[in-house]
Structure formats: structure tokens, C-alpha cells
Design an enzyme around this catalytic site. Structure first.
Site, short mmCIF file in Angstrom:
data_model
loop_
_atom_site.label_atom_id
_atom_site.label_comp_id
_atom_site.label_asym_id
_atom_site.label_seq_id
_atom_site.Cartn_x
_atom_site.Cartn_y
_atom_site.Cartn_z
N GLU A 11 -32.69 -27.02 -36.47
CA GLU A 11 -32.72 -25.96 -35.47
C GLU A 11 -32.00 -26.43 -34.22
O GLU A 11 -32.40 -27.42 -33.59
CB GLU A 11 -34.17 -25.57 -35.11
CG GLU A 11 -34.15 -24.46 -34.07
CD GLU A 11 -35.49 -24.09 -33.47
OE1 GLU A 11 -36.54 -24.47 -34.00
OE2 GLU A 11 -35.45 -23.41 -32.42
N GLU A 35 -37.93 -29.19 -41.45
CA GLU A 35 -37.38 -28.50 -40.28
C GLU A 35 -37.51 -29.44 -39.10
O GLU A 35 -38.52 -30.15 -38.95
CB GLU A 35 -38.19 -27.22 -40.01
CG GLU A 35 -37.61 -26.33 -38.90
CD GLU A 35 -38.14 -26.60 -37.49
OE1 GLU A 35 -37.66 -25.94 -36.56
OE2 GLU A 35 -39.01 -27.48 -37.31
N ASP A 91 -46.71 -26.67 -40.75
CA ASP A 91 -47.08 -28.02 -40.30
C ASP A 91 -47.83 -28.77 -41.41
O ASP A 91 -48.05 -29.97 -41.30
CB ASP A 91 -48.04 -27.94 -39.09
CG ASP A 91 -47.42 -27.27 -37.87
OD1 ASP A 91 -46.19 -27.23 -37.76
OD2 ASP A 91 -48.19 -26.77 -37.01
N ASP A 128 -35.91 -30.18 -34.72
CA ASP A 128 -35.29 -29.59 -33.53
C ASP A 128 -34.24 -30.55 -32.97
O ASP A 128 -34.54 -31.73 -32.74
CB ASP A 128 -36.37 -29.36 -32.47
CG ASP A 128 -37.51 -28.51 -33.02
OD1 ASP A 128 -37.27 -27.34 -33.30
OD2 ASP A 128 -38.62 -29.05 -33.18
N HIS A 184 -42.62 -28.36 -40.93
CA HIS A 184 -42.23 -28.00 -39.57
C HIS A 184 -42.35 -29.21 -38.64
O HIS A 184 -43.46 -29.72 -38.42
CB HIS A 184 -43.15 -26.88 -39.10
CG HIS A 184 -42.89 -26.38 -37.73
ND1 HIS A 184 -43.82 -26.44 -36.72
CD2 HIS A 184 -41.79 -25.80 -37.19
CE1 HIS A 184 -43.32 -25.91 -35.62
NE2 HIS A 184 -42.09 -25.51 -35.88
N ARG A 185 -41.25 -29.71 -38.17
CA ARG A 185 -41.19 -30.94 -37.35
C ARG A 185 -41.76 -32.13 -38.15
O ARG A 185 -42.36 -33.04 -37.57
CB ARG A 185 -41.95 -30.78 -36.03
CG ARG A 185 -41.66 -29.48 -35.29
CD ARG A 185 -42.43 -29.35 -33.99
NE ARG A 185 -42.37 -28.00 -33.45
CZ ARG A 185 -43.06 -27.54 -32.41
NH1 ARG A 185 -43.85 -28.37 -31.74
NH2 ARG A 185 -42.95 -26.30 -32.00
N HIS A 214 -38.57 -31.53 -29.83
CA HIS A 214 -38.70 -30.09 -29.67
C HIS A 214 -38.38 -29.59 -28.27
O HIS A 214 -37.64 -28.63 -28.08
CB HIS A 214 -40.12 -29.64 -30.05
CG HIS A 214 -40.34 -28.18 -29.90
ND1 HIS A 214 -40.75 -27.60 -28.71
CD2 HIS A 214 -40.16 -27.15 -30.77
CE1 HIS A 214 -40.83 -26.29 -28.86
NE2 HIS A 214 -40.47 -25.99 -30.10
N LYS A 228 -31.43 -26.41 -30.59
CA LYS A 228 -32.23 -26.01 -29.41
C LYS A 228 -31.30 -25.87 -28.21
O LYS A 228 -31.37 -26.66 -27.26
CB LYS A 228 -33.30 -27.07 -29.14
CG LYS A 228 -34.48 -27.00 -30.08
CD LYS A 228 -35.41 -25.86 -29.71
CE LYS A 228 -36.67 -25.82 -30.57
NZ LYS A 228 -37.28 -24.50 -30.59
O1 G3P Z 1 -37.85 -23.10 -37.08
C1 G3P Z 1 -39.05 -22.45 -36.89
C2 G3P Z 1 -39.75 -22.87 -35.63
O2 G3P Z 1 -39.63 -24.25 -35.51
C3 G3P Z 1 -39.22 -22.22 -34.40
O3 G3P Z 1 -40.01 -22.43 -33.27
O4 G3P Z 1 -40.74 -23.52 -31.19
O5 G3P Z 1 -41.49 -24.43 -33.36
O6 G3P Z 1 -39.13 -24.69 -32.64
P1 G3P Z 1 -40.34 -23.83 -32.61
CA CA Z 2 -38.19 -25.72 -34.50
#
Ligand code: G3P
Ligand code: CA
Length: 245
Positions: A111, A36, A231, A38, A9-10, A51, A113
């Protein structure tokens, strides 16, 4: 044994500044099978990986991503907020991440945004770049903006989409099928075993977010999910019940 996607995640954002090249590179070394990130858009239409819509939290200055040129964004420090050791890490372009994962067996979850700032033409631009890099099979587009995902599907039916959502939905797989999505990316508390199974029966994968606690990871795996967005890819990879795909 579950063969699951370990989606960083990120990037490996528990130990490196989120959405920076070092976080993406280290995620791969820590056992991630997917990344993943953003996607936002600069004032001059470049796709960048950050993000927040604003620069305050992770880029050390005020203002909005949408109001800055790409050249200006590239000068900002996206590492120091996390730790001074990472001063000089910058906001990557989408192309920089494509360059890292292209040709590797790594799933790339982009993702979009575009829920707060309705970036005009973002879907077309993201898809054009994916096509130019021939990465249609490697990418999954996700968003909380489901109308945007439908638009993506119309432009490029061969690129997978996945619905992000926070709350429990009624028969999410039926809704997702209507939108021609290939996957569900629910908040971890919105997942149920029955819905994971129902989604799979329709050929849809479920990848909950953001699951960092090993006990919660095990709970998700017991519910039968096909991947987890975390994460801490190394923590997930080290679980006995996980077979890395
Ligand atoms: O893609 C899952 C998650 O990243 C969505 O929420 O706020 O972390 O971008 P956020
Ligand atoms: Ca995300």
C-alpha cells in the site's frame, strides 16, 4: 468451499507488532497466503514499512518518517510499543520484506501511503525495486491515492493495482476498470454481494479490509469475496468454509 487469499494486514498484527519482520514471518507460519504492508519514504529516499507518517505511535519518538534518514529510522524500536518482548524489532526496508517472500507463493500487497505526504518519485522507486527483484507477478500495489495508482499503471502496465476506499461507491468496478485496476480493496462496510459479482464478471477481485471477527469473515465469504485482509490470518484459515489456495 471458497479458495481465498488470506492476506495478513501489516503482518500477523493481532499478535505481533505491525509492519515488523517478526509479524511478517509469523503471518506465513499462521497460514497467510498474502501480506499487506504500508510503504513510506525516508528523507534520503529509501522505502520503509510503517503505517503512520509520523513515528510517535509505533516507533517511540517524535517526528516524521519523511524527515529521518534510513540510517536513523533503522535505529528506532518498532516493537516495544506493542510489548516489551518485542523491543529491538525495527522498521523494515521494502527490500527486507521482498527477501522474505521472493520465490514463495505469497501475494505481496504494497500500500503506497502517499495521500498525506506526497512523496516525490515514490511510484518510480517502488516499481524499480519490484522490477529489479523480478516480482512483478507477485505484487499488487494499492492506495487510497487513486491518481498515484494510475501513475503506477502508466509506468508499469504489468503490475496489478487495487483501489482502496472507505465509502460505498457507485459501480466501483466501472470506476476501477477506467483506472485499469485489477482489484477492489474496500472497507468491509462498503462491500455488497452484487458489486463483488459485477467486479468478478469484469475479472476483478474484491479483498475487503480489515476483517478480524469470524462472523464478519463469514459474511464477507457469503458475499463471494476472493480474499480478506485481516490482522488474524490464523482465524480466517481455520474457518470451515475456507479452502486455502
Ligand atoms: O490495505 C487495507 C488497509 O490496510 C487500509 O487501511 O489504515 O490499515 O492502512 P490502513
Ligand atoms: Ca495498509
Amino acid at each position: 468451499m471458497n479458495k481465498i487469499e488470506i492476506i495478513a494486514h501489516r503482518g500477523a498484527s493481532a499478535v505481533y507488532p505491525e509492519n515488523t519482520m517478526i509479524a511478517f514471518e509469523r503471518a506465513l507460519e499462521l497460514g497467510a497466503t498474502g501480506i499487506e504492508t504500508d510503504v513510506q519514504m525516508s528523507a534520503d529516499g529509501r522505502l520503509v514499512l510503517i503505517h503512520d507518517e509520523t513515528l510517535q505511535r509505533t516507533a517511540g519518538t517524535t517526528g516524521w518518517v519523511k524527515d529521518c534518514t534510513y540510517e536513523k529510522l533503522r535505529t528506532l524500536d518498532a516493537g516495544s510499543w506493542f510489548h516489551t518482548n518485542f523491543a529491538g524489532e525495527s522498521i523494515p526496508s521494502l527490500e527486507m520484506l521482498l527477501n522474505l517472500v521472493q520465490g514463495k507463493r505469497i501475494l505481496l500487497n504494497l500500500e503506497l501511503k502517499n495521500g498525506i505526504v506526497p512523496y516525490k518519485g515514490m511510484e518510480e522507486k517502488v516499481i524499480q525495486i519490484i522490477q529489479e527483484w523480478n516480482m512483478e507477478q507477485q505484487v499488487v500495489l494499492s492506495s487510497f491515492n487513486h491518481a498515484s495508482l494510475v501513475k503506477c499503471k502508466r509506468i508499469a502496465p504489468d503490475i496489478r493495482t487495487a483501489l482502496l476506499y472507505m465509502e460505498k461507491l457507485y459501480r466501483p468496478h466501472d470506476y476501477a476498470a477506467k483506472l485499469e485496476a485489477s482489484g477492489l480493496h474496500p472497507y468491509k462496510l462498503a462491500v455488497t454481494k452484487e458489486e463483488v459479482a459485477a467486479a468478478l464478471a469484469q475479472g476483478m477481485v474484491t479483498y475487503p479490509f480489515t476483517v478480524n471477527d469470524p462472523a464478519e469473515m463469514k459474511m464477507m465469504l457469503d458475499m463471494g469475496v476472493q480474499g480478506i485482509i485481516t490482522d488474524q490470518p490464523d482465524v480466517l484459515a481455520s474457518l470451515k468454509m475456507v479452502q486455502i489456495r
